[in-house]
Design an enzyme around this catalytic site. Structure first.
Site, mmCIF file in Angstrom:
data_model
loop_
_atom_site.group_PDB
_atom_site.id
_atom_site.type_symbol
_atom_site.label_atom_id
_atom_site.label_comp_id
_atom_site.label_asym_id
_atom_site.label_seq_id
_atom_site.Cartn_x
_atom_site.Cartn_y
_atom_site.Cartn_z
ATOM 1 N N CYS A 78 0.835 -1.207 0.000
ATOM 2 C CA CYS A 78 0.000 0.000 0.000
ATOM 3 C C CYS A 78 0.874 1.263 0.000
ATOM 4 C CB CYS A 78 -1.000 -0.053 1.146
ATOM 5 S SG CYS A 78 -2.423 0.985 0.826
ATOM 6 N N ILE A 133 -7.259 -0.380 1.631
ATOM 7 C CA ILE A 133 -7.595 0.781 2.463
ATOM 8 C C ILE A 133 -6.991 2.034 1.821
ATOM 9 C CG2 ILE A 133 -7.407 1.836 4.754
ATOM 10 C CD1 ILE A 133 -6.856 -1.063 5.822
ATOM 11 N N HIS A 170 -3.315 -5.005 1.855
ATOM 12 C CA HIS A 170 -2.660 -5.214 3.159
ATOM 13 C C HIS A 170 -2.640 -6.692 3.564
ATOM 14 C CE1 HIS A 170 -2.268 -1.040 4.729
ATOM 15 N NE2 HIS A 170 -3.213 -0.803 3.835
ATOM 16 N N GLU A 172 -0.849 -8.112 5.604
ATOM 17 C CA GLU A 172 -0.517 -8.279 7.025
ATOM 18 C C GLU A 172 -1.764 -8.178 7.907
ATOM 19 O OE1 GLU A 172 -0.251 -5.681 5.241
ATOM 20 O OE2 GLU A 172 -0.521 -3.847 6.421
HETATM 21 N N1 GLN Z 1 -3.565 6.462 0.876
HETATM 22 C C1 GLN Z 1 -2.305 6.177 1.469
HETATM 23 C C2 GLN Z 1 -1.182 6.968 0.797
HETATM 24 O O1 GLN Z 1 -1.404 7.632 -0.143
HETATM 25 C C3 GLN Z 1 -1.984 4.702 1.437
HETATM 26 C C4 GLN Z 1 -3.000 3.958 2.248
HETATM 27 C C5 GLN Z 1 -2.484 2.729 2.919
HETATM 28 O O2 GLN Z 1 -1.286 2.496 3.025
HETATM 29 N N2 GLN Z 1 -3.407 1.963 3.442
HETATM 30 O O3 GLN Z 1 -0.071 6.911 1.225
#
Ligand code: GLN
Length: 201
Positions: A78, A133, A170, A172
């Site tokens: 992410c 997320i 994610h 994890e």
């Molecule tokens: N939206 C976050 C970013 O731009 C990333 C979100 C996440 O790691 N769950 O860094």
């Protein structure tokens, strides 16, 4: 057995540490450049890439992270995927080693977070339940970047380039450890210097 660091500036680093330790791996939190020295590999967790980037700059970590990534396996999840990308279409501190373009917050406010089952061929036939997320997507891959998973829309959400792995979700946060084990296999393949399909750059 490999020693794997998890960048612990901000975000979901504890969950990665727990998953790694559950697999019997020596896992250590990384906040300082010298903590990279004994590591075989590194995970950059999810969180907020702008915050992780700013902290990496103020801890003097950005260049050491780039040098580490040049030689050793790194997996970004992410925000970690954003940190690894060469291009995200805006100016913020990045490690920037992977030849991919990433679009941050690609799903907008309406679908901030969602879960879905992905097919990830190297993990076998059983779908991987993935938690997204405020997730990014990969909007461009260079030659030599392997696409490991896409959404039904075609959006790319997992890629590998040589010893670098990046996932928009994610792993994890769910009990399925197959992606962590896949990353550990890559580390093992590199450390014995095996001619490996895993390092097909
Ligand atoms: N939206 C976050 C970013 O731009 C990333 C979100 C996440 O790691 N769950 O860094």
């Amino acid at each position: 057995m490999a020693t794997v660091g998890v960048l612990a500036l901000q975000g979901a680093f504890i969950e990665h540490i727990k998953t790694l330790r559950g697999l019997g791996v020596e896992a250590v939190e990384v906040r300082l450049p010298q903590q990279l020295d004994p590591l075989d590999a590194l995970i950059i967790p999810g969180g907020e890439s702008t915050t992780i980037g700013k902290l990496a700059v103020s801890y003097g970590l950005l260049e050491p992270l780039r040098r580490f990534a040049a030689e050793k396996p790194v997996w970004g999840t992410c925000a970690g995927m954003i940190m690894l990308a060469r291009d995200i279409g805006r100016d913020q501190p990045l490690i920037g080693v992977m030849d991919i373009t990433v679009q941050r917050n690609a799903f907008g406010r309406q679908v901030d977070s969602f879960e879905t089952d992905l097919t990830i061929p190297p993990l076998g036939a059983e779908p991987f339940h993935a938690v997204f997320i405020r997730a990014p997507i990969v909007s461009r891959v260079a030659d030599g970047v392997e696409v490991l998973a896409t959404l039904e829309s075609g959006a790319i959400v997992a890629v590998r380039q040589g010893h670098w792995l990046a996932t928009a979700f994610h792993p994890e946060l769910t009990p399925d450890t197959r992606l962590h084990r896949y990353f550990l296999e890559q580390i093992a393949a590199l450390s014995v210097g095996a001619p490996s399909a895993l390092d097909a750059r």
